[in-house]
Motif scaffolding. Structure first.
Motif, mmCIF file in Angstrom:
data_model
loop_
_atom_site.group_PDB
_atom_site.id
_atom_site.type_symbol
_atom_site.label_atom_id
_atom_site.label_comp_id
_atom_site.label_asym_id
_atom_site.label_seq_id
_atom_site.Cartn_x
_atom_site.Cartn_y
_atom_site.Cartn_z
ATOM 1 N N ASP A 1 41.740 64.219 7.955
ATOM 2 C CA ASP A 1 40.907 63.995 6.780
ATOM 3 C C ASP A 1 40.004 62.799 7.068
ATOM 4 O O ASP A 1 40.454 61.645 7.072
ATOM 5 C CB ASP A 1 41.774 63.712 5.554
ATOM 6 C CG ASP A 1 40.978 63.700 4.255
ATOM 7 O OD1 ASP A 1 39.930 63.022 4.219
ATOM 8 O OD2 ASP A 1 41.403 64.345 3.285
ATOM 9 N N ALA A 2 38.731 63.065 7.325
ATOM 10 C CA ALA A 2 37.805 62.002 7.714
ATOM 11 C C ALA A 2 37.618 60.980 6.599
ATOM 12 O O ALA A 2 37.534 59.782 6.856
ATOM 13 C CB ALA A 2 36.455 62.609 8.104
ATOM 14 N N ILE A 3 37.558 61.449 5.351
ATOM 15 C CA ILE A 3 37.359 60.529 4.230
ATOM 16 C C ILE A 3 38.584 59.621 4.068
ATOM 17 O O ILE A 3 38.458 58.405 3.881
ATOM 18 C CB ILE A 3 37.083 61.308 2.934
ATOM 19 C CG1 ILE A 3 35.766 62.080 3.049
ATOM 20 C CG2 ILE A 3 37.032 60.350 1.741
ATOM 21 C CD1 ILE A 3 35.438 62.921 1.832
ATOM 22 N N GLY A 4 39.772 60.211 4.138
ATOM 23 C CA GLY A 4 40.980 59.409 4.024
ATOM 24 C C GLY A 4 41.077 58.369 5.126
ATOM 25 O O GLY A 4 41.452 57.216 4.881
ATOM 26 N N LEU A 5 40.744 58.764 6.344
ATOM 27 C CA LEU A 5 40.770 57.826 7.464
ATOM 28 C C LEU A 5 39.744 56.715 7.267
ATOM 29 O O LEU A 5 40.018 55.540 7.549
ATOM 30 C CB LEU A 5 40.507 58.563 8.774
ATOM 31 C CG LEU A 5 40.541 57.717 10.047
ATOM 32 C CD1 LEU A 5 41.914 57.079 10.225
ATOM 33 C CD2 LEU A 5 40.182 58.568 11.267
ATOM 34 N N ALA A 6 38.555 57.073 6.769
ATOM 35 C CA ALA A 6 37.519 56.072 6.520
ATOM 36 C C ALA A 6 37.971 55.068 5.465
ATOM 37 O O ALA A 6 37.709 53.856 5.579
ATOM 38 C CB ALA A 6 36.222 56.756 6.082
ATOM 39 N N LEU A 7 38.658 55.553 4.429
ATOM 40 C CA LEU A 7 39.172 54.657 3.398
ATOM 41 C C LEU A 7 40.228 53.711 3.969
ATOM 42 O O LEU A 7 40.263 52.527 3.635
ATOM 43 C CB LEU A 7 39.759 55.473 2.244
ATOM 44 C CG LEU A 7 38.752 56.232 1.372
ATOM 45 C CD1 LEU A 7 39.480 57.219 0.465
ATOM 46 C CD2 LEU A 7 37.916 55.257 0.545
ATOM 47 N N ALA A 8 41.094 54.238 4.840
ATOM 48 C CA ALA A 8 42.113 53.396 5.458
ATOM 49 C C ALA A 8 41.482 52.341 6.367
ATOM 50 O O ALA A 8 41.931 51.186 6.405
ATOM 51 C CB ALA A 8 43.089 54.263 6.257
ATOM 52 N N ILE A 9 40.433 52.712 7.091
ATOM 53 C CA ILE A 9 39.726 51.751 7.939
ATOM 54 C C ILE A 9 39.077 50.669 7.082
ATOM 55 O O ILE A 9 39.101 49.477 7.421
ATOM 56 C CB ILE A 9 38.680 52.468 8.810
ATOM 57 C CG1 ILE A 9 39.381 53.365 9.835
ATOM 58 C CG2 ILE A 9 37.771 51.467 9.504
ATOM 59 C CD1 ILE A 9 38.433 54.231 10.647
ATOM 60 N N ALA A 10 38.508 51.073 5.945
ATOM 61 C CA ALA A 10 37.919 50.092 5.029
ATOM 62 C C ALA A 10 38.995 49.145 4.491
ATOM 63 O O ALA A 10 38.766 47.940 4.337
ATOM 64 C CB ALA A 10 37.210 50.803 3.879
ATOM 65 N N ALA A 11 40.190 49.682 4.217
ATOM 66 C CA ALA A 11 41.290 48.824 3.779
ATOM 67 C C ALA A 11 41.698 47.853 4.878
ATOM 68 O O ALA A 11 42.066 46.705 4.607
ATOM 69 C CB ALA A 11 42.486 49.684 3.356
ATOM 70 N N MET A 12 41.642 48.294 6.132
ATOM 71 C CA MET A 12 41.936 47.409 7.251
ATOM 72 C C MET A 12 40.947 46.252 7.299
ATOM 73 O O MET A 12 41.329 45.087 7.495
ATOM 74 C CB MET A 12 41.874 48.193 8.570
ATOM 75 C CG MET A 12 42.023 47.333 9.814
ATOM 76 S SD MET A 12 41.676 48.229 11.349
ATOM 77 C CE MET A 12 39.915 48.560 11.170
ATOM 78 N N VAL A 13 39.672 46.562 7.097
ATOM 79 C CA VAL A 13 38.657 45.502 7.068
ATOM 80 C C VAL A 13 38.939 44.536 5.924
ATOM 81 O O VAL A 13 38.853 43.317 6.074
ATOM 82 C CB VAL A 13 37.250 46.108 6.939
ATOM 83 C CG1 VAL A 13 36.209 45.009 6.790
ATOM 84 C CG2 VAL A 13 36.928 46.983 8.148
ATOM 85 N N GLY A 14 39.300 45.080 4.757
ATOM 86 C CA GLY A 14 39.619 44.226 3.621
ATOM 87 C C GLY A 14 40.812 43.341 3.901
ATOM 88 O O GLY A 14 40.830 42.154 3.517
ATOM 89 N N CYS A 15 41.836 43.873 4.576
ATOM 90 C CA CYS A 15 43.002 43.074 4.933
ATOM 91 C C CYS A 15 42.616 41.944 5.872
ATOM 92 O O CYS A 15 43.090 40.806 5.732
ATOM 93 C CB CYS A 15 44.052 43.978 5.579
ATOM 94 S SG CYS A 15 45.607 43.157 5.992
ATOM 95 N N ALA A 16 41.749 42.235 6.838
ATOM 96 C CA ALA A 16 41.283 41.193 7.754
ATOM 97 C C ALA A 16 40.494 40.127 7.004
ATOM 98 O O ALA A 16 40.642 38.930 7.268
ATOM 99 C CB ALA A 16 40.425 41.821 8.862
ATOM 100 N N VAL A 17 39.656 40.564 6.066
ATOM 101 C CA VAL A 17 38.869 39.613 5.287
ATOM 102 C C VAL A 17 39.772 38.711 4.451
ATOM 103 O O VAL A 17 39.477 37.526 4.244
ATOM 104 C CB VAL A 17 37.855 40.354 4.387
ATOM 105 C CG1 VAL A 17 37.163 39.397 3.420
ATOM 106 C CG2 VAL A 17 36.805 41.049 5.252
#
Length: 341
Positions: free
Chosen positions: A152-168
């Motif tokens: 699921d490309a959208i789900g993966l993209a959301l998880a990647i965005a959450a990873m960026v948020g966690c790093a921030v």
């Protein structure tokens, strides 16, 4: 004023991981009783912020200018570190496996190492690269991502965005405090973030449902407010305040690696409180995560021992991992200066 030793920061980070890890085991009964994820996180954030409010007011008495100077840091913590990351994570797990989403999100430490690598144009020391590989290998074993769901490309993209948020989150937490107490940053971020999450729920973009009924916990029925209080006080108020404090001492990179222990803690709580099985490979994964942290911490301690002169203050620019704009090169370490999920 000398910066507290790394051992103190590491102990505080362990407290943050241990308390953050409680959230899943106590929020899950709420979700199973009919609470929506956004509603559970909103109540969690607001409860934690209210618990911290008297401590924050006491800490900033007479230093309101520090709060004003740190307003953008507080706003960033609220919108990204608290609200944004959690909304993105819960949106991701609606489309992909929970284990896959959390694995992607907790690649945040690797993102920080890569960011410093690209920005400084200096290859991290081998001990950091080894620690990164070992920690990720351990994380994979602890989480054991499921392969039974279609891509699921959208789900993966959301998880990647959450990873960026966690790093921030770690980036913001490790910024120079400029007089702003960690408890004030945590309190402001939670209260504003909770209100932002409530606004998201009110728009209908994500379901916002609350069930004020008894929930199943530890094999018995308990009032809904019992897990809410546990999560609000321990897994939110104490967790965010201690995580920000630890990150100011350790820096974003080392603190983010230590934060991987949250996954181990969450697995242990799920085993003890929910009866979810704990496999030998998961125990091995926890050991590997500890090993990866040890590698990264060893590089940090080596820098402290080899650099001449006294250590800078916790919030001084020299303690950041992202190079300053001066011509003196700074070794790659933490990041640039957390939901948390």
């Amino acid at each position: 004023m000398r910066r507290p030793p790394l051992s103190v920061g590491f102990l505080v980070a362990l407290l943050a991981a241990a308390t953050f890890g409680m959230s899943g085991a106590f929020v899950k009964p709420l979700l199973e009783s009919g609470w929506s994820p956004v509603a559970a996180v909103t109540v969690r954030a607001l409860t934690g912020g209210i618990v911290l409010l008297p401590f924050a007011l006491f800490a900033v008495r007479g230093r309101w200018r520090a709060v004003w100077r740190g307003r953008w840091r507080i706003l960033g913590m609220a919108t990204i570190g608290v609200a944004g990351t959690q909304v993105l994570y819960f949106a991701a797990i609606q489309r992909i496996a929970v284990s896959t989403a959390i694995l992607v999100e907790y690649l945040a430490p690797i993102l920080l190492v890569a960011f410093v690598w690209v920005r400084s144009r200096r290859t991290p020391k081998p001990v950091v690269l080894v620690g990164s590989v070992v920690a990720v290998a351990g994380l994979v074993l602890v989480v054991s991502p499921s392969g039974d769901q279609p891509f699921d490309a959208i789900g993966l993209a959301l998880a990647i965005a959450a990873m960026v948020g966690c790093a921030v989150f770690y980036v913001i937490a490790a910024r120079p405090s400029d007089g702003l107490p960690p408890v004030a940053l945590a309190c402001g971020g939670l209260l504003i973030g909770g209100l932002a999450l409530a606004a998201v729920g009110a728009t209908g973009l994500l379901p916002f449902t609350v069930r004020l009924t008894d929930v199943a916990l530890l094999g018995t029925a308990v009032p809904w407010w019992v897990p809410v209080l546990v999560v609000g006080v321990f897994a939110t108020a104490i967790a965010y305040a201690s995580s920000i404090t630890a990150t100011e001492i350790l820096g974003s990179r080392l603190a983010s690696f230590t934060g991987l222990l949250e996954v181990v803690a969450a697995t242990l709580y799920a085993w003890l409180l929910l009866g979810e099985s704990l496999q030998p490979l998961q125990l091995l994964g926890g050991v590997l995560i500890l090993g990866g942290i040890a590698f990264v911490r060893a590089e940090k301690a080596d820098r402290a021992l080899t650099e001449p002169g006294p250590l800078p203050e916790a919030g001084a620019p020299e303690s950041r991992d992202v190079p300053s704009h001066s011509t003196t090169p700074v070794g790659p370490a933490r990041g640039s200066e957390s939901p948390r999920t």
